[in-house]
Design a protein around this motif. Structure first.
Motif, PDB file in Angstrom:
ATOM      1  N   ALA A  21      40.277  29.881  36.735  1.00 10.69           N
ATOM      2  CA  ALA A  21      40.629  28.870  37.737  1.00 10.69           C
ATOM      3  C   ALA A  21      42.007  29.144  38.318  1.00 10.69           C
ATOM      4  CB  ALA A  21      40.586  27.481  37.105  1.00 10.69           C
ATOM      5  N   ASP A  22      42.944  29.522  37.466  1.00 13.65           N
ATOM      6  CA  ASP A  22      44.286  29.840  37.943  1.00 13.65           C
ATOM      7  C   ASP A  22      44.255  31.055  38.876  1.00 13.65           C
ATOM      8  OD1 ASP A  22      47.253  29.229  37.548  1.00 13.65           O
ATOM      9  OD2 ASP A  22      47.180  31.366  37.067  1.00 13.65           O
ATOM     10  N   LEU A  23      43.469  32.058  38.506  1.00 13.65           N
ATOM     11  CA  LEU A  23      43.339  33.238  39.367  1.00 13.65           C
ATOM     12  C   LEU A  23      42.698  32.873  40.700  1.00 13.65           C
ATOM     13  CD1 LEU A  23      42.095  35.845  36.726  1.00 13.65           C
ATOM     14  CD2 LEU A  23      44.282  35.893  37.919  1.00 13.65           C
ATOM     15  N   LEU A  24      41.702  32.002  40.663  1.00 10.36           N
ATOM     16  CA  LEU A  24      41.041  31.593  41.895  1.00 10.36           C
ATOM     17  C   LEU A  24      42.010  30.884  42.838  1.00 10.36           C
ATOM     18  CD1 LEU A  24      38.344  31.368  43.434  1.00 10.36           C
ATOM     19  CD2 LEU A  24      37.978  29.174  42.268  1.00 10.36           C
ATOM     20  N   LEU A  25      42.868  30.042  42.277  1.00 11.36           N
ATOM     21  CA  LEU A  25      43.834  29.319  43.093  1.00 11.36           C
ATOM     22  C   LEU A  25      44.850  30.256  43.742  1.00 11.36           C
ATOM     23  CD1 LEU A  25      44.659  26.124  40.972  1.00 11.36           C
ATOM     24  CD2 LEU A  25      43.440  26.215  43.163  1.00 11.36           C
ATOM     25  N   HIS A  26      45.285  31.240  42.996  1.00 10.29           N
ATOM     26  CA  HIS A  26      46.393  32.076  43.460  1.00 10.29           C
ATOM     27  C   HIS A  26      45.956  33.374  44.139  1.00 10.29           C
ATOM     28  CE1 HIS A  26      48.445  29.453  40.482  1.00 10.29           C
ATOM     29  NE2 HIS A  26      49.461  29.574  41.325  1.00 10.29           N
ATOM     30  N   HIS A  27      44.721  33.843  43.857  1.00 14.00           N
ATOM     31  CA  HIS A  27      44.307  35.131  44.394  1.00 14.00           C
ATOM     32  C   HIS A  27      42.975  35.077  45.136  1.00 14.00           C
ATOM     33  CE1 HIS A  27      47.574  37.033  42.170  1.00 14.00           C
ATOM     34  NE2 HIS A  27      47.191  36.345  41.105  1.00 14.00           N
ATOM     35  N   GLY A  28      42.325  33.941  45.132  1.00 13.45           N
ATOM     36  CA  GLY A  28      41.064  33.819  45.847  1.00 13.45           C
ATOM     37  C   GLY A  28      39.865  34.348  45.105  1.00 13.45           C
ATOM     38  N   THR A  29      40.046  34.845  43.897  1.00 16.53           N
ATOM     39  CA  THR A  29      38.952  35.345  43.069  1.00 16.53           C
ATOM     40  C   THR A  29      39.274  35.082  41.606  1.00 16.53           C
ATOM     41  OG1 THR A  29      37.708  37.306  42.353  1.00 16.53           O
ATOM     42  CG2 THR A  29      39.989  37.654  43.071  1.00 16.53           C
ATOM     43  N   PRO A  30      38.283  34.707  40.802  1.00 14.38           N
ATOM     44  CA  PRO A  30      38.541  34.500  39.375  1.00 14.38           C
ATOM     45  C   PRO A  30      38.498  35.783  38.554  1.00 14.38           C
ATOM     46  CG  PRO A  30      36.294  33.868  39.887  1.00 14.38           C
ATOM     47  CD  PRO A  30      36.925  34.275  41.185  1.00 14.38           C
ATOM     48  N   TYR A  31      38.342  36.927  39.225  1.00 10.42           N
ATOM     49  CA  TYR A  31      38.139  38.188  38.517  1.00 10.42           C
ATOM     50  C   TYR A  31      39.320  39.131  38.744  1.00 10.42           C
ATOM     51  CZ  TYR A  31      33.523  36.132  39.054  1.00 10.42           C
ATOM     52  OH  TYR A  31      32.469  35.253  39.067  1.00 10.42           O
ATOM     53  N   VAL A  32      39.828  39.688  37.657  1.00 10.38           N
ATOM     54  CA  VAL A  32      40.920  40.659  37.755  1.00 10.38           C
ATOM     55  C   VAL A  32      40.329  42.060  37.856  1.00 10.38           C
ATOM     56  CG1 VAL A  32      42.503  39.221  36.429  1.00 10.38           C
ATOM     57  CG2 VAL A  32      41.087  40.891  35.236  1.00 10.38           C
ATOM     58  N   ASP A  33      41.080  42.945  38.474  1.00 11.37           N
ATOM     59  CA  ASP A  33      40.703  44.356  38.536  1.00 11.37           C
ATOM     60  C   ASP A  33      41.098  44.994  37.210  1.00 11.37           C
ATOM     61  OD1 ASP A  33      40.267  47.003  38.997  1.00 11.37           O
ATOM     62  OD2 ASP A  33      41.473  47.123  40.827  1.00 11.37           O
ATOM     63  N   VAL A  34      40.132  45.210  36.331  1.00 12.12           N
ATOM     64  CA  VAL A  34      40.448  45.698  34.987  1.00 12.12           C
ATOM     65  C   VAL A  34      40.924  47.136  34.998  1.00 12.12           C
ATOM     66  CG1 VAL A  34      38.850  44.104  33.846  1.00 12.12           C
ATOM     67  CG2 VAL A  34      38.035  46.346  34.596  1.00 12.12           C
ATOM     68  N   THR A  35      40.781  47.839  36.123  1.00 11.74           N
ATOM     69  CA  THR A  35      41.264  49.218  36.212  1.00 11.74           C
ATOM     70  C   THR A  35      42.708  49.285  36.685  1.00 11.74           C
ATOM     71  OG1 THR A  35      40.492  49.501  38.491  1.00 11.74           O
ATOM     72  CG2 THR A  35      38.918  49.980  36.723  1.00 11.74           C
ATOM     73  N   ALA A  36      43.294  48.138  37.021  1.00 11.88           N
ATOM     74  CA  ALA A  36      44.664  48.143  37.556  1.00 11.88           C
ATOM     75  C   ALA A  36      45.596  47.284  36.716  1.00 11.88           C
ATOM     76  CB  ALA A  36      44.644  47.643  38.999  1.00 11.88           C
ATOM     77  N   LEU A  37      45.319  47.173  35.406  1.00 17.43           N
ATOM     78  CA  LEU A  37      46.136  46.336  34.533  1.00 17.43           C
ATOM     79  C   LEU A  37      47.363  47.066  33.987  1.00 17.43           C
ATOM     80  CD1 LEU A  37      43.308  44.576  32.460  1.00 17.43           C
ATOM     81  CD2 LEU A  37      44.687  43.587  34.300  1.00 17.43           C
ATOM     82  N   GLY A  38      47.386  48.389  34.125  1.00 20.10           N
ATOM     83  CA  GLY A  38      48.489  49.156  33.561  1.00 20.10           C
ATOM     84  C   GLY A  38      48.367  49.351  32.061  1.00 20.10           C
ATOM     85  N   ARG A  39      47.223  49.039  31.521  1.00 20.55           N
ATOM     86  CA  ARG A  39      46.933  49.201  30.098  1.00 20.55           C
ATOM     87  C   ARG A  39      45.414  49.247  29.946  1.00 20.55           C
ATOM     88  NH1 ARG A  39      44.725  44.478  28.834  1.00 20.55           N
ATOM     89  NH2 ARG A  39      45.476  42.560  29.855  1.00 20.55           N
ATOM     90  N   PRO A  40      44.916  49.713  28.798  1.00 19.57           N
ATOM     91  CA  PRO A  40      43.468  49.691  28.597  1.00 19.57           C
ATOM     92  C   PRO A  40      42.948  48.253  28.586  1.00 19.57           C
ATOM     93  CG  PRO A  40      44.528  51.153  27.027  1.00 19.57           C
ATOM     94  CD  PRO A  40      45.628  50.393  27.700  1.00 19.57           C
ATOM     95  N   PRO A  41      41.882  47.959  29.309  1.00 19.01           N
ATOM     96  CA  PRO A  41      41.355  46.590  29.331  1.00 19.01           C
ATOM     97  C   PRO A  41      40.734  46.217  27.990  1.00 19.01           C
ATOM     98  CG  PRO A  41      39.876  48.068  30.505  1.00 19.01           C
ATOM     99  CD  PRO A  41      41.104  48.868  30.165  1.00 19.01           C
ATOM    100  N   VAL A  42      40.703  44.928  27.710  1.00 16.35           N
ATOM    101  CA  VAL A  42      40.087  44.401  26.498  1.00 16.35           C
ATOM    102  C   VAL A  42      39.023  43.370  26.909  1.00 16.35           C
ATOM    103  CG1 VAL A  42      42.124  44.790  25.079  1.00 16.35           C
ATOM    104  CG2 VAL A  42      41.848  42.611  26.266  1.00 16.35           C
TER     105      VAL A  42
END
Length: 455
Positions: A143-164
């Motif tokens: 919900a926080d991501l949706l409010l601030h970025h327009g999508t509830p999904y993060v780009d797991v390839t751009a986290l700067g670390r291995p995704p979990v």
């Protein structure tokens, strides 16, 4: 030898246990109640003692007391029935056990866990300290991501670390709505306590139940229906430690009630909310579409199939689903596909940890041949459901709910990547089926109801 005249077959008499009157002192329903609470107790006590999850242990402690009280009350009623005595006042009601579970195994553990969560243990890899299951935090974050970025999904390839695993939000965009109160009004101890997503799930589920009962003209809910839908351990545990599945199945039941009362467009809209929150319930769309198509011709007027109604249903379903998904998809198509489709199917950057002792997972774990066999079984179950729908389309709401319960139950049992907690869907739907059946023919005795309604 056939059954005696006026006597229902044994299977119908057994089904009648679930719709026996709440104040009945018949021995058979009371024996069922006693067995039900003892079985629930056998689940709750080991959970309290051995679960790796803190929230599960808290729930198990409260639930052990609740189910023990339910068993004691049922045993007392059974002894009273055998002795020919009538217990006084409200204590003669079989609803006492349901009330004990609602208070002690649902409301109180949820309240305690919400308060305990304020100590701050989210996102730690320490299940023995979790006061809420990870889906609660993930949905609030979405919900926080949706409010601030327009999508509830993060780009797991751009986290700067291995995704979990917990970087993923394996839900549709509607699920983020339940986390919006926390995103908007959280940040203080009081605000966090009042906006815990589990309250939103619980309130939504309750609102759907009330809406369904109102649409069905307030039928007398059978105790057996409440046991399956409310008091069983899967529902009570989910209510206390997580909750999203209860909100989703509540919306699904509401969609069925809307379809059963001739509100085809509204049924499509609500079902779109369901599908746009969790894809696992998408097969329900086929059942409701068939039900809406045959409802008028098969039950009311016998004048043919209701193509205008199914057109309204399908239009509302497709349009609402597209309106809910398209804006989020356009923000980051790759992230949308990764979270909503690839991850649940086990094809994501991180493999879904969904596992269970259910047949589909166990078969798939035997190797490549097992995986093919598991998907073949899912396909066979889907074909069997389609044949059932075509040869015996649901003629009423209870029939539609029953088919959805069976279809989702088969999918959950046979899908390789699933969780045993998803069995809450068919259990709640079976409880709803009993309530719909009473609403459709409230005057019929339980054994006759089984014979006169479509299933």
């Amino acid at each position: 030898m056939g059954t005696e005249v006026g006597q229902a077959p044994a299977w119908r008499r057994a089904a009648g246990l679930f719709t026996a009157p709440a104040s009945a002192l018949d021995k058979a329903p009371l024996r069922w109640d006693l067995g039900f609470y003892l079985a629930c107790l056998a689940f709750a006590l080991p959970t309290a003692l051995k679960s790796e999850f803190y929230g599960y242990r808290v729930w198990g402690t409260f639930a052990t007391v609740a189910y023990a009280l339910g068993a004691l009350h049922s045993g007392w009623l059974l002894l009273s029935a055998r002795a020919g005595r009538t217990p006084p006042g409200v204590l003669r009601s079989r609803w006492c056990g349901i009330g004990a579970v609602a208070l002690l195994a649902m409301i109180l553990p949820l309240l305690l866990l919400v308060i305990r969560r304020l100590t701050g243990v989210d996102w730690l890899i320490t299940p023995f300290s979790w006061a809420a299951q990870p889906e609660v935090w993930v949905i609030e974050r979405s919900a926080d991501l949706l409010l601030h970025h327009g999508t509830p999904y993060v780009d797991v390839t751009a986290l700067g670390r291995p995704p979990v695993v917990n970087d993923y939000t394996p839900y549709g965009p509607v699920m983020a709505v339940f986390g919006l109160p926390r995103a908007l009004f959280g940040g203080t101890p009081l605000g966090d306590a009042l906006t815990d997503a589990r309250w939103m799930f619980a309130l939504s589920a309750c609102a759907c139940v009330l809406g369904t009962l109102k649409l069905l003209k307030w039928p007398k809910v059978p105790v057996g229906a409440a046991q399956l839908a409310l008091a069983c351990p899967l529902t009570a545990l989910t209510w206390a430690v997580a909750g999203p599945d209860l909100a989703i199945v509540g919306l699904l039941v509401l969609a069925c009630a809307l379809a059963a009362t001739g509100r085809a467009a509204w049924a499509g809209l609500v079902l779109a909310l369901v599908v746009s929150a969790k894809l696992i319930v998408a097969p329900a769309a086929a059942v409701l579409a068939v039900f809406v198509l045959v409802r008028r011709g098969g039950v009311s007027h016998k004048t043919g199939l209701d193509w205008p109604a199914v057109g309204r249903f399908a239009s509302a379903l497709v349009a609402t689903t597209a309106a809910l998904h398209l804006p989020v998809y356009l923000v980051d198509p790759a992230a949308f596909v990764e979270h909503v489709f690839r991850f649940p199917l086990g094809m994501g950057v991180v493999r879904s940890p969904a596992a269970s002792p259910l047949p589909g997972h166990l078969i798939a774990e035997t190797g490549a041949i097992g995986q093919v066999a598991a998907f073949a079984l899912v396909g066979a179950a889907a074909v069997a459901m389609l044949v059932w729908l075509v040869r015996r389309p649901p003629a009423n709401g209870s029939g539609a709910v029953l088919r959805i319960a069976v279809g989702l139950g088969a999918l959950i049992l046979l899908t390789p990547a699933t969780r045993w907690g998803y069995l809450v869907y068919p259990l709640v739907l079976l409880g709803a089926h009993l309530t719909f059946r009473v609403a459709e023919d409230p005057a019929a005795p339980p054994a006759q109801q089984s014979a006169t309604t479509s299933s």
